[in-house]
Write a protein that holds these residues in place. Structure first.
Motif, PDB file in Angstrom:
ATOM      1  N   VAL A   1       0.830  -1.203   0.000  1.00 22.15           N
ATOM      2  CA  VAL A   1       0.000   0.000   0.000  1.00 22.15           C
ATOM      3  C   VAL A   1       0.871   1.262   0.000  1.00 22.15           C
ATOM      4  O   VAL A   1       0.666   2.175  -0.808  1.00 22.15           O
ATOM      5  N   ILE A   2       1.847   1.271   0.885  1.00 17.95           N
ATOM      6  CA  ILE A   2       2.735   2.442   1.023  1.00 17.95           C
ATOM      7  C   ILE A   2       3.463   2.734  -0.288  1.00 17.95           C
ATOM      8  O   ILE A   2       3.667   3.888  -0.665  1.00 17.95           O
ATOM      9  N   ASN A   3       3.829   1.676  -0.965  1.00 19.22           N
ATOM     10  CA  ASN A   3       4.571   1.770  -2.229  1.00 19.22           C
ATOM     11  C   ASN A   3       3.851   2.626  -3.274  1.00 19.22           C
ATOM     12  O   ASN A   3       4.473   3.187  -4.158  1.00 19.22           O
ATOM     13  N   ASN A   4       2.526   2.709  -3.147  1.00 18.79           N
ATOM     14  CA  ASN A   4       1.747   3.469  -4.126  1.00 18.79           C
ATOM     15  C   ASN A   4       1.681   4.958  -3.814  1.00 18.79           C
ATOM     16  O   ASN A   4       1.172   5.737  -4.605  1.00 18.79           O
ATOM     17  N   ILE A   5       2.163   5.323  -2.646  1.00 17.59           N
ATOM     18  CA  ILE A   5       2.136   6.744  -2.283  1.00 17.59           C
ATOM     19  C   ILE A   5       3.380   7.404  -2.848  1.00 17.59           C
ATOM     20  O   ILE A   5       4.487   6.906  -2.684  1.00 17.59           O
ATOM     21  N   ARG A   6       3.162   8.491  -3.566  1.00 19.38           N
ATOM     22  CA  ARG A   6       4.298   9.124  -4.221  1.00 19.38           C
ATOM     23  C   ARG A   6       5.046  10.039  -3.249  1.00 19.38           C
ATOM     24  O   ARG A   6       4.511  11.034  -2.812  1.00 19.38           O
ATOM     25  N   VAL A   7       6.242   9.669  -2.917  1.00 20.18           N
ATOM     26  CA  VAL A   7       7.073  10.475  -2.017  1.00 20.18           C
ATOM     27  C   VAL A   7       8.409  10.709  -2.700  1.00 20.18           C
ATOM     28  O   VAL A   7       9.018   9.776  -3.215  1.00 20.18           O
ATOM     29  N   LYS A   8       8.837  11.944  -2.705  1.00 25.25           N
ATOM     30  CA  LYS A   8      10.132  12.259  -3.319  1.00 25.25           C
ATOM     31  C   LYS A   8      11.256  12.006  -2.313  1.00 25.25           C
ATOM     32  O   LYS A   8      11.013  11.890  -1.121  1.00 25.25           O
ATOM     33  N   ASP A   9      12.493  11.974  -2.816  1.00 24.78           N
ATOM     34  CA  ASP A   9      13.642  11.840  -1.925  1.00 24.78           C
ATOM     35  C   ASP A   9      13.624  12.969  -0.900  1.00 24.78           C
ATOM     36  O   ASP A   9      13.353  14.122  -1.241  1.00 24.78           O
ATOM     37  N   ASP A  10      13.924  12.630   0.355  1.00 25.14           N
ATOM     38  CA  ASP A  10      14.003  13.609   1.445  1.00 25.14           C
ATOM     39  C   ASP A  10      12.676  14.330   1.686  1.00 25.14           C
ATOM     40  O   ASP A  10      12.650  15.451   2.180  1.00 25.14           O
TER      41      ASP A  10
END
Ligand SMILES: [Zn+2]
Length: 267
Positions: free
Chosen positions: A10-19
């Motif tokens: 599930v978490i993998n689908n959330i778009r988070v950029k580096d830092d």
């Protein structure tokens, strides 16, 4: 309780950029903005601040560019084969466009708009009304002219369910407009799944409801039954076949249909 692996899916689908750290509604316990997801030094770290929630973990995912390349390598369609479009540059307020308001009114979405139960906007370039979802990281857009295909278009990241309302009994319907029409009953949450299969992320979100009633028309009866089966053991899911799309029905008619359906299935 979800395993690390299930959580990561599930978490993998959330778009988070580096830092970057993102604070979102927890998909595991439903807590409002209680989950943080951080990407640091090539790892994804997540944690929910609700004491009763066990969501927390970390996984090495590599650095941004690689991750992005892997995620989007040749991927321009989603699981349902619908082409993914980037979020539009111009998101106009629906209130300024009469033909958009006409659609919203004709499809019983007015209450959801007035209560801000779901974010709606207008894409003038494609002439579509957008219903936002997934913490407003994505939207589905309905063509406002007839005979435009596809009728619905995905913008951005539309992972998960599109839910309208906060009731713990959810009515699963065909599309976003019908979910808004269900919300207008003031009794139920309207949920649109936007596809034929239930993803792990959707299953987890659906399992937070106390009860689900899957309301699809008779042409989709196989889909409805398959859906109910795939949710078995996760949540109490029943099926109610309907004659007409809920988006064309008043809140009163929707309530009558659901009461009738409940009587037939003996609840
Ligand atoms: Zn949580």
């Amino acid at each position: 309780m979800y395993s690390r692996k299930e959580q990561y899916e599930v978490i993998n689908n959330i778009r988070v950029k580096d830092d970057e750290t993102k604070r979102i509604n927890c998909p595991f316990c439903g807590g409002k903005y209680t989950l943080t997801v951080t990407k640091r030094d090539g790892s994804l770290i997540w944690n929910c601040y609700k004491a009763s929630c066990s969501a927390s973990g970390g996984k090495r995912v590599g650095y941004g560019l690689d991750a992005i390349k892997n995620k989007f390598a040749g991927k321009t369609t989603d699981k349902t084969g619908i082409r993914i479009h980037p979020i539009p540059n111009v998101n106009a307020a629906v209130e300024n466009h009469e033909h958009v308001l006409d659609y919203i009114q004709a499809n019983n979405c007015t209450k959801a708009l007035e209560d801000d139960a779901v974010k709606m906007s207008y894409d003038p370039e494609k002439d579509r009304v957008l219903f936002w979802m997934n913490n407003n990281q994505g939207a589905v857009g309905r063509a406002l002219k007839t005979n435009i295909k596809p009728k619905w278009l995905s913008y951005g990241d539309t992972t998960g369910i599109l839910a309208v309302g906060n009731s713990d009994t959810a009515i699963v319907v065909e599309d976003a407009a019908s979910a808004c029409a269900v919300y207008a009953t003031g009794v139920y949450t309207g949920v649109a799944l936007l596809g034929t299969n239930v993803s792990p992320a959707q299953r987890i979100q659906l399992s937070h409801y106390q009860k689900l009633i899957i309301c699809l028309d008779k042409d989709a009866s196989k889909k409805a039954i398959k859906l109910a089966r795939s949710l078995n053991g996760y949540v109490d899911a029943t099926v109610c076949f309907i004659q007409e799309d809920f988006k064309y029905m008043s809140p009163t008619s929707i309530m009558e249909t659901l009461n009738e359906g409940a009587r037939i299935s003996g609840h």
